[in-house]
Design a protein around this motif. Structure first.
Motif, PDB file in Angstrom:
ATOM      1  N   ILE A 130       3.449   0.507   3.154  1.00 34.35           N
ATOM      2  CA  ILE A 130       4.126   0.585   4.458  1.00 34.35           C
ATOM      3  C   ILE A 130       5.027  -0.642   4.534  1.00 34.35           C
ATOM      4  O   ILE A 130       4.544  -1.768   4.611  1.00 34.35           O
ATOM      5  CB  ILE A 130       3.118   0.592   5.622  1.00 34.35           C
ATOM      6  CG1 ILE A 130       2.085   1.674   5.423  1.00 34.35           C
ATOM      7  CG2 ILE A 130       3.827   0.613   6.960  1.00 34.35           C
ATOM      8  CD1 ILE A 130       1.995   2.761   6.410  1.00 34.35           C
ATOM      9  N   GLY A 131       6.330  -0.392   4.468  1.00 31.74           N
ATOM     10  CA  GLY A 131       7.261  -1.520   4.414  1.00 31.74           C
ATOM     11  C   GLY A 131       7.016  -2.325   3.143  1.00 31.74           C
ATOM     12  O   GLY A 131       6.879  -1.766   2.055  1.00 31.74           O
ATOM     13  N   GLU A 132       6.907  -3.631   3.289  1.00 32.53           N
ATOM     14  CA  GLU A 132       6.680  -4.530   2.153  1.00 32.53           C
ATOM     15  C   GLU A 132       5.201  -4.635   1.773  1.00 32.53           C
ATOM     16  O   GLU A 132       4.870  -5.161   0.729  1.00 32.53           O
ATOM     17  CB  GLU A 132       7.191  -5.935   2.507  1.00 32.53           C
ATOM     18  CG  GLU A 132       8.657  -5.997   2.879  1.00 32.53           C
ATOM     19  CD  GLU A 132       9.541  -6.068   1.651  1.00 32.53           C
ATOM     20  OE1 GLU A 132       9.146  -6.709   0.671  1.00 32.53           O
ATOM     21  OE2 GLU A 132      10.621  -5.455   1.684  1.00 32.53           O
ATOM     22  N   ARG A 133       4.323  -4.154   2.633  1.00 29.48           N
ATOM     23  CA  ARG A 133       2.877  -4.334   2.431  1.00 29.48           C
ATOM     24  C   ARG A 133       2.271  -3.193   1.637  1.00 29.48           C
ATOM     25  O   ARG A 133       2.685  -2.045   1.766  1.00 29.48           O
ATOM     26  CB  ARG A 133       2.178  -4.438   3.789  1.00 29.48           C
ATOM     27  CG  ARG A 133       2.828  -5.485   4.644  1.00 29.48           C
ATOM     28  CD  ARG A 133       2.019  -6.486   5.268  1.00 29.48           C
ATOM     29  NE  ARG A 133       0.804  -6.865   4.621  1.00 29.48           N
ATOM     30  CZ  ARG A 133      -0.079  -7.625   5.208  1.00 29.48           C
ATOM     31  NH1 ARG A 133       0.135  -8.042   6.416  1.00 29.48           N
ATOM     32  NH2 ARG A 133      -1.184  -7.971   4.592  1.00 29.48           N
TER      33      ARG A 133
END
Length: 170
Positions: A130-133
């Motif tokens: 999710i996004g950068e994570r």
């Protein structure tokens, strides 16, 4: 001294055996407007919101989940950390619970617990990005079923239920 948890002061009547059940029941009493709010209840409220994705107290979600404390002894005080022996001694009870209830999904509160769960009977699962994570999952393959495990931050501190809902839904 209590034969279950080893704490004399907390367990004069072996209260530790029913501790988790009593805490959840007390929280449900709060949801049903039968008792007053206490600050520790925020932990359960935030987790319920993360599960439902709704900014409201949900009684129904607690009828569809099993809440289980992995460590099988009471801690002496708040913010006390279990030791490696506590994690090891809790493995058999954990697998017994999984075998009895056969959950599809296990949500683990906290990375410390995730890092200390048994890595037997399973393998790393899907990576949720999710996004950068990135969030890692584990699959337990047990007799007749497979349970997916996801680790989330412990809902007591620094927990954004909206963000965790996106991970849980994924």
């Amino acid at each position: 001294e209590c034969t279950n948890c080893g704490i004399a002061s907390a367990c004069a009547e072996n209260k530790c055996k029913e501790f988790t059940k009593n805490i959840v029941m007390y929280y449900l009493d709060y949801l049903n407007d039968n008792t007053e709010f206490e600050s520790w209840m925020n932990t359960f409220t935030k987790f319920g919101k993360a599960l439902t994705g709704k900014d409201e107290r949900s009684k129904d979600i607690w009828e569809s989940v099993i809440f289980y404390n992995y460590i099988q002894r009471a801690m002496n005080a708040a913010r006390t950390r279990p030791d490696s022996d506590d994690f090891k001694k809790s493995e058999n009870a954990f697998f017994d619970i999984l075998q009895e209830y056969k959950p599809n999904v296990i949500i683990c509160w906290g990375n410390r617990l995730f890092d200390n769960l048994p890595n037997t009977n399973g393998e790393y699962g899907k990576i949720i990005a999710i996004g950068e994570r990135k969030y890692y999952t584990w699959y337990y393959q047990l007799k007749g079923f497979k349970a997916s495990l996801l680790s989330i931050y412990h809902p007591s501190v620094g927990f954004n239920w909206e963000s965790w809902n996106k991970v849980i839904v994924e």
